[in-house]
Design a protein around this motif. Structure first.
Motif, PDB file in Angstrom:
ATOM      1  N   PRO A 140       0.694  -1.246   0.007  1.00  0.00           N
ATOM      2  CA  PRO A 140      -0.063  -0.108  -0.013  1.00  0.00           C
ATOM      3  C   PRO A 140       0.852   1.191  -0.036  1.00  0.00           C
ATOM      4  O   PRO A 140       1.935   1.207   0.566  1.00  0.00           O
ATOM      5  CB  PRO A 140      -0.700   0.052   1.308  1.00  0.00           C
ATOM      6  N   PRO A 141       0.496   2.428  -0.394  1.00  0.00           N
ATOM      7  CA  PRO A 141       1.281   3.815  -0.468  1.00  0.00           C
ATOM      8  C   PRO A 141       2.100   3.954   0.561  1.00  0.00           C
ATOM      9  O   PRO A 141       2.991   4.300   0.678  1.00  0.00           O
ATOM     10  CB  PRO A 141       0.378   4.531  -1.027  1.00  0.00           C
ATOM     11  N   GLY A 142       1.136   4.022   1.702  1.00  0.00           N
ATOM     12  CA  GLY A 142       1.729   4.247   3.381  1.00  0.00           C
ATOM     13  C   GLY A 142       2.896   3.342   3.520  1.00  0.00           C
ATOM     14  O   GLY A 142       4.009   3.820   4.072  1.00  0.00           O
ATOM     15  N   ASP A 143       2.914   2.328   3.299  1.00  0.00           N
ATOM     16  CA  ASP A 143       3.766   1.305   3.592  1.00  0.00           C
ATOM     17  C   ASP A 143       5.086   1.409   2.436  1.00  0.00           C
ATOM     18  O   ASP A 143       6.407   1.451   3.027  1.00  0.00           O
ATOM     19  CB  ASP A 143       3.455  -0.295   3.484  1.00  0.00           C
ATOM     20  N   GLU A 144       4.988   1.662   1.335  1.00  0.00           N
ATOM     21  CA  GLU A 144       6.056   1.995   0.544  1.00  0.00           C
ATOM     22  C   GLU A 144       6.635   3.125   0.859  1.00  0.00           C
ATOM     23  O   GLU A 144       8.066   3.367   0.836  1.00  0.00           O
ATOM     24  CB  GLU A 144       5.185   2.335  -0.897  1.00  0.00           C
ATOM     25  N   GLU A 145       6.084   4.310   1.315  1.00  0.00           N
ATOM     26  CA  GLU A 145       6.758   5.423   1.541  1.00  0.00           C
ATOM     27  C   GLU A 145       7.395   5.293   3.002  1.00  0.00           C
ATOM     28  O   GLU A 145       8.472   5.899   2.916  1.00  0.00           O
ATOM     29  CB  GLU A 145       5.618   6.643   1.952  1.00  0.00           C
ATOM     30  N   TYR A 146       7.049   4.539   3.807  1.00  0.00           N
ATOM     31  CA  TYR A 146       7.727   4.229   5.064  1.00  0.00           C
ATOM     32  C   TYR A 146       9.223   3.455   4.813  1.00  0.00           C
ATOM     33  O   TYR A 146      10.047   3.921   5.287  1.00  0.00           O
ATOM     34  CB  TYR A 146       6.979   3.219   6.007  1.00  0.00           C
ATOM     35  N   LEU A 147       8.793   2.603   3.769  1.00  0.00           N
ATOM     36  CA  LEU A 147      10.101   1.756   3.476  1.00  0.00           C
ATOM     37  C   LEU A 147      11.081   2.865   2.831  1.00  0.00           C
ATOM     38  O   LEU A 147      12.308   2.505   3.128  1.00  0.00           O
ATOM     39  CB  LEU A 147       9.719   0.693   2.553  1.00  0.00           C
ATOM     40  N   ALA A 148      10.602   3.434   1.789  1.00  0.00           N
ATOM     41  CA  ALA A 148      11.454   4.529   1.387  1.00  0.00           C
ATOM     42  C   ALA A 148      12.224   5.428   2.227  1.00  0.00           C
ATOM     43  O   ALA A 148      13.375   5.745   2.305  1.00  0.00           O
ATOM     44  CB  ALA A 148      10.641   5.350   0.254  1.00  0.00           C
ATOM     45  N   TRP A 149      11.425   5.953   3.497  1.00  0.00           N
ATOM     46  CA  TRP A 149      11.909   6.870   4.565  1.00  0.00           C
ATOM     47  C   TRP A 149      12.972   5.808   5.192  1.00  0.00           C
ATOM     48  O   TRP A 149      14.216   6.567   5.483  1.00  0.00           O
ATOM     49  CB  TRP A 149      10.839   7.121   5.309  1.00  0.00           C
ATOM     50  N   LEU A 150      12.876   4.614   5.628  1.00  0.00           N
ATOM     51  CA  LEU A 150      13.667   3.843   6.329  1.00  0.00           C
ATOM     52  C   LEU A 150      14.911   3.508   5.724  1.00  0.00           C
ATOM     53  O   LEU A 150      15.998   3.529   6.282  1.00  0.00           O
ATOM     54  CB  LEU A 150      12.666   2.574   6.747  1.00  0.00           C
ATOM     55  N   ALA A 151      14.559   3.374   4.338  1.00  0.00           N
ATOM     56  CA  ALA A 151      16.033   3.199   3.642  1.00  0.00           C
ATOM     57  C   ALA A 151      16.840   4.510   3.562  1.00  0.00           C
ATOM     58  O   ALA A 151      18.334   4.250   3.580  1.00  0.00           O
ATOM     59  CB  ALA A 151      15.795   2.748   2.313  1.00  0.00           C
ATOM     60  N   ASP A 152      16.201   5.627   3.216  1.00  0.00           N
ATOM     61  CA  ASP A 152      16.976   6.616   3.290  1.00  0.00           C
ATOM     62  C   ASP A 152      17.496   7.199   4.619  1.00  0.00           C
ATOM     63  O   ASP A 152      18.780   7.850   4.650  1.00  0.00           O
ATOM     64  CB  ASP A 152      16.057   7.903   2.789  1.00  0.00           C
ATOM     65  N   HIS A 153      16.824   6.761   5.631  1.00  0.00           N
ATOM     66  CA  HIS A 153      17.191   6.891   7.152  1.00  0.00           C
ATOM     67  C   HIS A 153      18.557   6.266   7.389  1.00  0.00           C
ATOM     68  O   HIS A 153      19.301   6.398   7.849  1.00  0.00           O
ATOM     69  CB  HIS A 153      16.297   6.934   8.151  1.00  0.00           C
ATOM     70  N   SER A 154      18.323   4.913   6.973  1.00  0.00           N
ATOM     71  CA  SER A 154      19.295   3.949   7.522  1.00  0.00           C
ATOM     72  C   SER A 154      20.604   4.167   6.625  1.00  0.00           C
ATOM     73  O   SER A 154      21.709   3.599   6.923  1.00  0.00           O
ATOM     74  CB  SER A 154      18.627   2.457   7.310  1.00  0.00           C
ATOM     75  N   TRP A 155      20.330   4.233   5.317  1.00  0.00           N
ATOM     76  CA  TRP A 155      21.521   4.575   4.398  1.00  0.00           C
ATOM     77  C   TRP A 155      21.451   5.414   3.524  1.00  0.00           C
ATOM     78  O   TRP A 155      21.081   5.624   2.353  1.00  0.00           O
ATOM     79  CB  TRP A 155      21.456   3.109   3.435  1.00  0.00           C
ATOM     80  N   PRO A 156      21.706   6.856   4.099  1.00  0.00           N
ATOM     81  CA  PRO A 156      21.518   8.088   3.424  1.00  0.00           C
ATOM     82  C   PRO A 156      22.457   8.207   2.126  1.00  0.00           C
ATOM     83  O   PRO A 156      22.018   8.933   1.106  1.00  0.00           O
ATOM     84  CB  PRO A 156      21.900   9.026   4.377  1.00  0.00           C
TER      85      PRO A 156
END
Length: 128
Positions: free
Chosen positions: A6-22
């Protein structure tokens, strides 16, 4: 990943990836893993890999199930032996007691067991 999110989960994973591996460091990890796998030589007359430590092939050369580091029970490449203070038994070992564990040098997971077969004084060999 092949799941449709779902769009919300997709955005969360994108944020998590950006936060974890900038700086997209995970791409470096993948490149390292791929180069390690590519460097595993396969002996011409055998299907198994060749140990990078002693350069001998064999059935006792395998990757650590947790991190993939190539380990070799004959020469001990990629692992270290840890004696057990209180020996224990497993279902698969019948009456033999586990006296030591072989631990991966990279991730510290158990990759093999030594059982009491009367050769504990010498401390040689990996019995699985």
């Amino acid at each position: 990943m092949t799941a449709v999110l779902p769009p919300g989960d997709e955005e969360y994973l994108a944020w998590l990836a950006d936060h974890s591996w900038p700086a997209d460091e995970y791409l470096d990890l993948e490149r390292d893993w791929r180069s390690e796998l590519a460097s595993i030589a396969v002996h011409a007359d055998q299907d198994g890999p060749v140990c990078p430590g002693c350069e001998h092939p064999g059935d006792d050369v395998w990757p650590c199930p947790n991190c993939g580091l190539l380990v070799h029970s004959t020469c001990g490449h990629g692992m270290r032996r840890r004696k057990i203070a209180k020996p224990y038994r497993t279902r698969d070992m019948d009456s033999e007691s586990v006296v030591a564990e072989w631990v991966c040098c990279r991730c510290a997971s158990i990759v093999g067991l030594d059982v009491d077969r009367g050769d504990e004084e010498t401390g040689h060999g990996l019995h699985q």
